[in-house]
Design a protein around this motif. Structure first.
Motif, mmCIF file in Angstrom:
data_model
loop_
_atom_site.group_PDB
_atom_site.id
_atom_site.type_symbol
_atom_site.label_atom_id
_atom_site.label_comp_id
_atom_site.label_asym_id
_atom_site.label_seq_id
_atom_site.Cartn_x
_atom_site.Cartn_y
_atom_site.Cartn_z
ATOM 1 N N ARG A 94 0.932 -1.494 -0.121
ATOM 2 C CA ARG A 94 0.068 0.004 -0.229
ATOM 3 C C ARG A 94 0.818 1.566 0.122
ATOM 4 O O ARG A 94 1.853 1.479 0.743
ATOM 5 C CB ARG A 94 -1.216 0.105 1.399
ATOM 6 C CG ARG A 94 -2.032 -0.715 0.822
ATOM 7 C CD ARG A 94 -3.131 -0.504 2.322
ATOM 8 N NE ARG A 94 -3.166 0.451 3.309
ATOM 9 C CZ ARG A 94 -4.087 0.531 4.285
ATOM 10 N NH1 ARG A 94 -3.806 -0.405 4.698
ATOM 11 N NH2 ARG A 94 -4.750 1.897 4.340
ATOM 12 N N VAL A 95 0.492 1.722 -0.948
ATOM 13 C CA VAL A 95 1.116 3.691 -0.385
ATOM 14 C C VAL A 95 0.633 4.813 0.002
ATOM 15 O O VAL A 95 -1.152 4.675 -0.690
ATOM 16 C CB VAL A 95 1.138 3.845 -1.799
ATOM 17 C CG1 VAL A 95 2.352 5.511 -2.087
ATOM 18 C CG2 VAL A 95 2.340 3.056 -2.797
ATOM 19 N N LEU A 96 0.003 5.454 0.432
ATOM 20 C CA LEU A 96 -0.113 6.843 1.220
ATOM 21 C C LEU A 96 0.398 7.939 1.023
ATOM 22 O O LEU A 96 0.601 7.953 1.254
ATOM 23 C CB LEU A 96 -0.496 6.442 3.002
ATOM 24 C CG LEU A 96 -1.817 5.614 3.829
ATOM 25 C CD1 LEU A 96 -1.391 4.274 3.133
ATOM 26 C CD2 LEU A 96 -1.859 5.960 4.676
ATOM 27 N N THR A 97 -0.034 8.752 -0.138
ATOM 28 C CA THR A 97 0.464 10.021 -0.469
ATOM 29 C C THR A 97 -0.263 10.986 1.149
ATOM 30 O O THR A 97 -0.571 10.300 2.323
ATOM 31 C CB THR A 97 -0.534 10.795 -1.487
ATOM 32 O OG1 THR A 97 -1.486 10.541 -1.228
ATOM 33 C CG2 THR A 97 -0.269 9.222 -2.312
ATOM 34 N N TYR A 98 0.746 11.879 0.588
ATOM 35 C CA TYR A 98 0.633 12.940 2.024
ATOM 36 C C TYR A 98 -0.955 13.311 2.086
ATOM 37 O O TYR A 98 -1.986 13.608 3.027
ATOM 38 C CB TYR A 98 1.208 14.264 1.736
ATOM 39 C CG TYR A 98 2.560 14.048 2.448
ATOM 40 C CD1 TYR A 98 2.749 13.773 3.930
ATOM 41 C CD2 TYR A 98 3.897 13.462 2.051
ATOM 42 C CE1 TYR A 98 3.975 13.450 4.944
ATOM 43 C CE2 TYR A 98 5.161 12.878 1.963
ATOM 44 C CZ TYR A 98 5.068 13.579 3.754
ATOM 45 O OH TYR A 98 6.350 12.904 4.480
ATOM 46 N N GLN A 99 -1.874 13.255 1.013
ATOM 47 C CA GLN A 99 -2.517 14.107 0.949
ATOM 48 C C GLN A 99 -3.929 12.164 1.596
ATOM 49 O O GLN A 99 -4.488 13.155 2.358
ATOM 50 C CB GLN A 99 -3.814 14.126 -0.360
ATOM 51 C CG GLN A 99 -5.057 14.240 -0.739
ATOM 52 C CD GLN A 99 -5.464 16.095 0.191
ATOM 53 O OE1 GLN A 99 -5.127 16.799 -0.633
ATOM 54 N NE2 GLN A 99 -6.373 15.746 0.406
ATOM 55 N N ASP A 100 -4.076 11.386 1.041
ATOM 56 C CA ASP A 100 -4.016 9.760 1.358
ATOM 57 C C ASP A 100 -3.819 10.580 2.949
ATOM 58 O O ASP A 100 -5.057 9.849 4.055
ATOM 59 C CB ASP A 100 -3.548 9.203 0.927
ATOM 60 C CG ASP A 100 -3.632 8.892 -0.221
ATOM 61 O OD1 ASP A 100 -4.417 9.386 -0.482
ATOM 62 O OD2 ASP A 100 -3.064 7.951 -0.995
ATOM 63 N N LEU A 101 -2.903 10.434 3.395
ATOM 64 C CA LEU A 101 -2.323 10.683 5.073
ATOM 65 C C LEU A 101 -3.681 11.156 5.902
ATOM 66 O O LEU A 101 -3.882 11.252 6.557
ATOM 67 C CB LEU A 101 -0.703 10.813 5.222
ATOM 68 C CG LEU A 101 -0.906 10.310 6.560
ATOM 69 C CD1 LEU A 101 -0.832 8.740 6.520
ATOM 70 C CD2 LEU A 101 0.828 10.050 6.661
ATOM 71 N N PRO A 155 0.251 0.847 7.970
ATOM 72 C CA PRO A 155 -0.022 2.297 8.130
ATOM 73 C C PRO A 155 -1.611 2.620 9.299
ATOM 74 O O PRO A 155 -0.598 3.898 9.862
ATOM 75 C CB PRO A 155 -0.607 2.274 6.927
ATOM 76 C CG PRO A 155 -0.555 1.278 6.205
ATOM 77 C CD PRO A 155 -0.472 -0.130 6.709
ATOM 78 N N GLU A 156 -2.145 2.144 9.983
ATOM 79 C CA GLU A 156 -3.233 2.203 10.830
ATOM 80 C C GLU A 156 -2.353 2.625 11.908
ATOM 81 O O GLU A 156 -3.414 3.338 12.988
ATOM 82 C CB GLU A 156 -4.071 1.397 10.708
ATOM 83 C CG GLU A 156 -5.034 1.169 9.357
ATOM 84 C CD GLU A 156 -4.851 0.487 8.693
ATOM 85 O OE1 GLU A 156 -3.263 0.234 8.718
ATOM 86 O OE2 GLU A 156 -6.100 0.248 7.425
ATOM 87 N N ALA A 157 -1.422 2.169 11.824
ATOM 88 C CA ALA A 157 -0.854 2.464 13.004
ATOM 89 C C ALA A 157 0.188 3.476 13.350
ATOM 90 O O ALA A 157 -0.480 4.902 14.774
ATOM 91 C CB ALA A 157 0.471 1.628 13.716
ATOM 92 N N VAL A 158 0.396 4.144 12.625
ATOM 93 C CA VAL A 158 1.207 5.538 12.547
ATOM 94 C C VAL A 158 0.115 6.416 12.051
ATOM 95 O O VAL A 158 -0.270 7.246 13.059
ATOM 96 C CB VAL A 158 1.712 5.713 10.871
ATOM 97 C CG1 VAL A 158 2.458 6.638 10.834
ATOM 98 C CG2 VAL A 158 2.918 4.560 10.636
ATOM 99 N N VAL A 159 -1.286 5.942 11.048
ATOM 100 C CA VAL A 159 -2.277 6.905 11.504
ATOM 101 C C VAL A 159 -3.091 7.223 12.757
ATOM 102 O O VAL A 159 -3.123 8.430 13.589
ATOM 103 C CB VAL A 159 -3.314 6.087 10.579
ATOM 104 C CG1 VAL A 159 -4.943 7.020 10.664
ATOM 105 C CG2 VAL A 159 -3.278 6.327 8.746
ATOM 106 N N ALA A 160 -3.028 6.328 13.724
ATOM 107 C CA ALA A 160 -3.305 5.884 15.374
ATOM 108 C C ALA A 160 -2.282 6.919 16.051
ATOM 109 O O ALA A 160 -3.319 7.761 16.671
ATOM 110 C CB ALA A 160 -3.766 5.169 15.701
#
Ligand code: WTA
Length: 655
Positions: A112-119, A149-154
């Motif tokens: 998975r790739v999350l752009t800064y916008q996605d993040l 990625p959800e860990a970073v999101v949290a």
């Protein structure tokens, strides 16, 4: 802690200069430039740090850079900022909006790739989720997740609303989780049904349930990410699925302006006693320090693909997977699983596939790769790499050379970075375009860091004299306290050597002024009146062709005070004979000197390590001296290793 000097006999005189093309494009391009900036950072620390802080966004500029009431430091006083804003929102104003912020690979192989916008979108929504469950500014949130990625999101969502996260490594037991949740008084736990590790599911939700059954009265809600999709037990009202909450959440959640000294996170680390310490870091100083060190130590450039293999459960993951890296608008790669799954080529396949340019890992991993053999890395194209790094323990020169040659192709500088959970960011390290490297030395202090090697009274010691590694003045990334135990903070870090920050590490400086960290002071052995760093003996052992890994501990001895006992893992094919034991003892005597000759060598097929890969020397010491109780084993990944060793040593005694 002993006041005797540490004898250091390890000689290392190979010198590696930065490659010219690296140097020409680096942020800091020569030793002279480093020295000039370093001098300025000590002469005018407030001016220096104000300049570094100005590169970041502040809702309100600070009134004072530093207020120092030893041992309490406050940085950027009166300033208001938000670290999540600086890691995410700030980059949306430029072309970086569509740049990869996170590249993720799951152990089973998903990408998975999350752009800064996605993040931005995910973090804003999760921040709203947290709020909808009653989490507000200052509330503690425990994060117990696989590396997804959800860990970073949290983490970022907490920072966005001023909640204080406490990330608990997903490899910790339910008991360890419960202790940490209770110490922090967390209101909410973010977890997953499970995570993947060596092809098996780690049932995180079960562990959370178990921790809550044992008693965690402050926890009101559990948010569960679907990752491994197996059945989990459920308590309606308390448990919530991540995706269901996210589907209902708005993607608009402005970042909250926070005072510079607002607490950002608590991270638990083990001390000399059994009770883990909740190290507290705050917003502004930590932000400025991690962003600045990341930029200069990793020489971050816009086009880099940076991969730090640490889990977010450790400080390295906090500072150099998430905050320091994203604050620079760089691309951070994360990988969920084990390095040897499905085979020991996995890391190198990832480097090849994503064209990783900066790779940061731990010496223990490097030694594992040495053991698995050169054939694995040789199978992959590693030519995208331009910089390597290590952290976590002293790297023995032989492992350094292997890393340099086999992984770096003789082309990439290695930054051996010394720092701690408590320091927030890197403290002593080469700057890759400036500092000539000596294998095994972390070289010179970072800007603003006045590091020294001293005796018990805090007096500087002359070159090549071992002593205690201290920091003489505050820096922005320093811990502020131990959560709920200010007295322990003062006692442990500022009173052992009065008025100085004491790291707990032993070190020496050479004629060049380079630092050589010799490990924790309690890892130092006094044998026949000579103090020897265990790491030096280990280095000598590992430099023998038959040895893959070694751990050296002291055993009380009526004649020499402390006898040297070495636990040795052999390379495949080596014959664990009494003759080899004798050869190894002789080899150490030759490498360091007869005083370092181990009294006993014990062959083993593995070393007991903590989940973060540190050798559990205390356990080995107890084993070596035949003590029965083995203490707290909650963080022990390889409990079987200990059991086998104990059985083996019992039977050897009977022989
Ligand atoms: C050790 C990890 C030698 C040291 C960031 C320190 C090192 C402890 C190095 C902190 C290095 C870390 N050379 N020793 N480059 N880096 N250490 O809190 O003993 O998990 O005190 O932080 O690791 O470990 P911690």
């Amino acid at each position: 802690m002993s006041q005797d000097q540490i004898t250091s006999l390890l000689q290392e005189d190979r010198l590696f200069y930065p490659p010219r093309d690296f140097q020409e494009q680096a942020h800091i391009r020569s030793l002279e430039q480093y020295r000039a900036l370093y001098a300025r950072s000590l002469e005018d620390p407030e001016g220096f740090w104000a300049e570094m802080a100005s590169a970041l966004h502040w809702f309100r500029r600070w009134d004072r850079v530093l207020q120092w009431d030893p041992p309490q430091a406050q940085w950027f006083l009166g300033g208001q900022t938000n670290l999540c804003y600086n890691c995410v929102d700030r980059h949306l104003q430029s072309w970086r909006r569509n740049k990869a912020a996170l590249i993720w690979e799951g152990e089973p192989g998903e990408e998975r790739v999350l752009t800064y916008q996605d993040l931005y979108r995910e973090v804003s929504r999760f921040a709203n989720v947290l709020r909808s469950l009653g989490v507000g500014k200052g509330d503690r949130v425990a994060i117990y997740m696989p590396l997804v990625p959800e860990a970073v999101v949290a983490m970022l969502a907490c920072a966005r609303i001023g909640a204080v996260h406490s990330v608990v490594f997903g490899g910790f037991s339910s008991e360890a989780l419960r202790d940490r949740v209770n110490d922090a008084g967390a209101r909410l736990i973010v977890t997953a049904d499970g995570g993947w590790r060596r092809g098996r599911i780690v049932p995180l939700k079960d562990y959370v349930d178990e921790a809550l059954r044992r008693g965690a009265p402050t926890v009101e809600h559990v948010v569960v990410l679907r990752r491994t999709h197996q059945e989990v037990s459920w308590e309606p009202g308390r448990d919530h699925w991540w995706d269901e909450l996210m589907a209902a959440a708005s993607a608009s959640c402005p970042a909250e302006p926070l005072d510079s000294e607002h607490p950002l996170f608590i991270l638990y680390t083990s001390g000399t006693t059994g009770k883990p310490k909740g190290v507290v870091h705050t917003t502004g100083g930590y932000m400025v320090y991690t962003a600045t060190t990341a930029r200069y130590v990793f020489d971050l450039r816009e086009e880099d693909t940076y991969w730090c293999t640490a889990d977010i459960g450790w400080i390295t993951g906090h500072s150099y997977v998430v905050y320091g890296i994203l604050a620079n608008g760089a691309t951070s790669l994360i990988y969920e699983g084990a390095p040897d799954w499905p085979d020991p080529g996995r890391f190198w396949s990832i480097v090849e596939k994503y064209r990783v340019s900066i790779f940061y890992t731990a010496p223990t991993a490097i030694r594992a790769f040495i053991r698995w053999g050169e054939a694995y890395p040789r199978r992959y194209d590693l030519s995208s790499l331009r910089l390597l790094g290590t952290v976590g323990e002293p790297i023995n020169p032989e492992a350094w050379m292997w890393y340099y040659r086999v992984i770096g192709g003789g082309r990439c500088p290695i930054v051996d970075t010394w720092w701690q959970t408590e320091t927030g960011g890197i403290m002593i390290s080469p700057l890759p375009g400036a500092t000539p490297l000596v294998p095994g030395s972390c070289t010179l202090p970072f800007f603003g860091i006045e590091a020294d090697v001293v005796d018990r009274e805090g007096r500087s010691l002359p070159p090549n004299t071992g002593g205690f590694l201290v920091i003489r003045r505050p820096w922005p990334g320093m811990m502020r306290t131990i959560y709920g135990d200010e007295a322990r903070y003062r006692r442990q870090y500022w009173e052992e050597i009065p008025g100085l920050y004491f790291s707990g590490d032993g070190a020496r400086r050479d004629e060049r002024g380079y630092f050589w960290v010799m490990g924790r002071v309690d890892d130092v052995i006094n044998t026949s009146g000579h103090r020897l760093g265990t790491m030096e003996i280990e280095s000598a052992l590992v430099s023998h062709a038959a040895v893959a890994e070694a751990a050296v501990v002291g055993r009380p001895d009526p004649v020499v005070g402390t006898a040297i006992v070495a636990f040795v893992v052999l390379r495949p094919g080596a014959d664990p004979s009494p003759k080899l034991k004798e050869a190894l003892r002789e080899h150490v005597a030759q490498q360091i000197g007869p005083i370092a000759r181990p009294q006993e060598i014990i062959f083993t097929d593995g070393l007991p390590k903590t989940r973060s890969g540190k050798i559990m020397r205390r356990l080995l010491r107890q084993l070596a001296s035949g003590e029965e109780r083995l203490g707290d084993m909650t963080t022990l990944e390889s409990a079987e290793v200990i059991e086998r060793l104990r059985a083996q040593m019992g039977s050897e005694e009977e022989e």
